[in-house]
Scaffold this active site. Sequence first.
Site, mmCIF file in Angstrom:
data_model
loop_
_atom_site.group_PDB
_atom_site.id
_atom_site.type_symbol
_atom_site.label_atom_id
_atom_site.label_comp_id
_atom_site.label_asym_id
_atom_site.label_seq_id
_atom_site.Cartn_x
_atom_site.Cartn_y
_atom_site.Cartn_z
ATOM 1 N N HIS A 1 0.815 -1.221 0.000
ATOM 2 C CA HIS A 1 0.000 0.000 0.000
ATOM 3 C C HIS A 1 0.847 1.270 0.000
ATOM 4 O O HIS A 1 0.329 2.375 -0.196
ATOM 5 C CB HIS A 1 -0.975 0.001 1.187
ATOM 6 C CG HIS A 1 -0.339 0.244 2.522
ATOM 7 N ND1 HIS A 1 -0.054 -0.783 3.401
ATOM 8 C CD2 HIS A 1 0.059 1.378 3.136
ATOM 9 C CE1 HIS A 1 0.486 -0.274 4.507
ATOM 10 N NE2 HIS A 1 0.567 1.032 4.359
ATOM 11 N N ASP B 1 -0.068 -7.667 1.305
ATOM 12 C CA ASP B 1 0.367 -6.270 1.424
ATOM 13 C C ASP B 1 1.889 -6.170 1.425
ATOM 14 O O ASP B 1 2.481 -5.464 2.236
ATOM 15 C CB ASP B 1 -0.214 -5.635 2.687
ATOM 16 C CG ASP B 1 -0.047 -4.115 2.695
ATOM 17 O OD1 ASP B 1 0.132 -3.527 1.614
ATOM 18 O OD2 ASP B 1 -0.054 -3.520 3.800
ATOM 19 N N SER C 1 4.861 2.387 7.919
ATOM 20 C CA SER C 1 4.498 1.239 7.083
ATOM 21 C C SER C 1 5.662 0.825 6.192
ATOM 22 O O SER C 1 6.268 1.665 5.513
ATOM 23 C CB SER C 1 3.288 1.574 6.218
ATOM 24 O OG SER C 1 2.143 1.758 7.020
#
Length: 571
Positions: free
Chosen positions: A368, A400, A477
Amino acid sequence: MEPTQYFGGVEGGGTHSNLVICDQLGRVVGKSRGPGTNHWALGIDECAQRIIDMLHTAKQDAGIPLDTPLDSLGLTLSGCEQESSNAMLAARVREKDGACAQTIYVASDTAGSLFTGAPNGGMVLIAGTGSNSLLRTPDGQQYGCGGWGYLFGDEGGAYWIAFRAVKTIFDDEDGLRPAPHPTRAVWRAISDHFGADTRADLLPYASKLFDKSQFAGLTAKLSKLAEAGDALSQHLFAEAGAALAAHVAALTERAQRAHSGAAVFRDGIRVVCVGSVWNSWSALKPGALKQLAARREKLNAASVISLAGRRNQFNFIADVVAVSAPSVVYIEIKDGRRADLFTGKSISLSNGSGFIVKEDGLILTNAHVVVNKPNAIVNVRLMDGSNHTGFVESVDLKSDLATLRIPVKNLPTMKLGTSADLRPGEWVVAMGSPLALSNTVTAGVVSSTQRGSAELGIRGKDMVYIQTDAPITFGNSGGPLVNLDGEAIGINSMKVTSGISFAIPIDYVKEFLAKSKTKPPPVSRRYLGITMLSLTENILLELRMRNPEVKESVIAQWAIWLAFRVFNLRN
């Protein structure tokens, strides 16, 4: 067939010495024994002659002709602490026998024993005629204690024990200092050793007849008395044990102070004990253990007050960061079509983190972070501040995960651990770029190792996550979750609220990377696009200006041609 090589070594003390000759396979082929070789007591000339005599005897024992030099001869002798006198001794040995050896090395008896018995660092404690000690740390630092001769030291050595025995008899008879135990057996041993009937008969042995080695020989008789249960002899050896233990404690404390209180030897110190006095260890042991216990209590009491060295000793998180941080990167996604009105630079769409897993520029991050960004330009900033354009290679939206590559070689990489044996309560470190603040470190513990996606309300993903209380937020992230061994055991992925964050287990990552290696290279696809365009008065005017004779039926075709576009889109 290569000729046999021969290497000689001398271990020389104040009373006696040993010479051994070995071949290139380490087999002893010849040896000899001789008197003491302390050049301070004998003079360099006499010391050199004793070495030559022992060498000739050993060569004959090995069947080596006297005119055949050894490949090397090592002399580790009592009193050889000064480089200048060591060089003089080596030169004198070569003068006396030019065929003794091709190379001669001279060092102290402590150095020779230390490098033989503790090559990776430790301590040698000599208790022969005299005493000496040397400590060498694993990083090569050396500290000495004792070894100053019978006038200034020799504590715990044979001469020191013999002298204290005689002094105890003198002081007890004079009433100066009463002996702690009956003296009859010790006096009998002294009288027998020196052939003395009275104390006055001993005086010549302290002046014109003084011989340190002969004086120290009394200790062998005292050792037998201690074994037989004589209290005064046992007392003298216990004091010697305490003196020798004080050498160990002194060197240990000096090394710790030099290393700011940190543990120099994590698995304990290897102490190499050299010298004939150690044959009486049972008599030395009570005093030695008592001394060590007392010095340990003193050291522990001091450590309660002093906090020096605690930063180096307990900053385990900093150690992890020092190893892992160079491989962590900051990822910024920019819009390739839009620019900031003031700076002229591309507008930033989002940012995240990643870490290098291959030294050829392969970077791991969250999917993402890099997908679903129109007109995206992936910019990667390394820890050294350099910026590079990255290209997305593989993407797995379900897990992901994504990889991208930058055109740089020889990069620092993150070691991948395993998440299968992760335990709740284990310390972990989250690294990344929260809120675009690169090179940020947070720490916490593993709250859960098996938090299912269904439990988190995530549909369409059959996965489990690592739950941690290490603080992460937007921008973390794709960064690594690292254990105390400096290994990535997860990829920071989601924050729910303060103290509840989730990471993708590294075992998923390993499967993803394995599949990426076998995946065929991406195919470049081209698309033709046609856009319908309304014919305005301005467009019609432009077409007639280009060709005034164009017919109205052709104008529509030209308008379509003006709207035709070819796009080269990459996956």
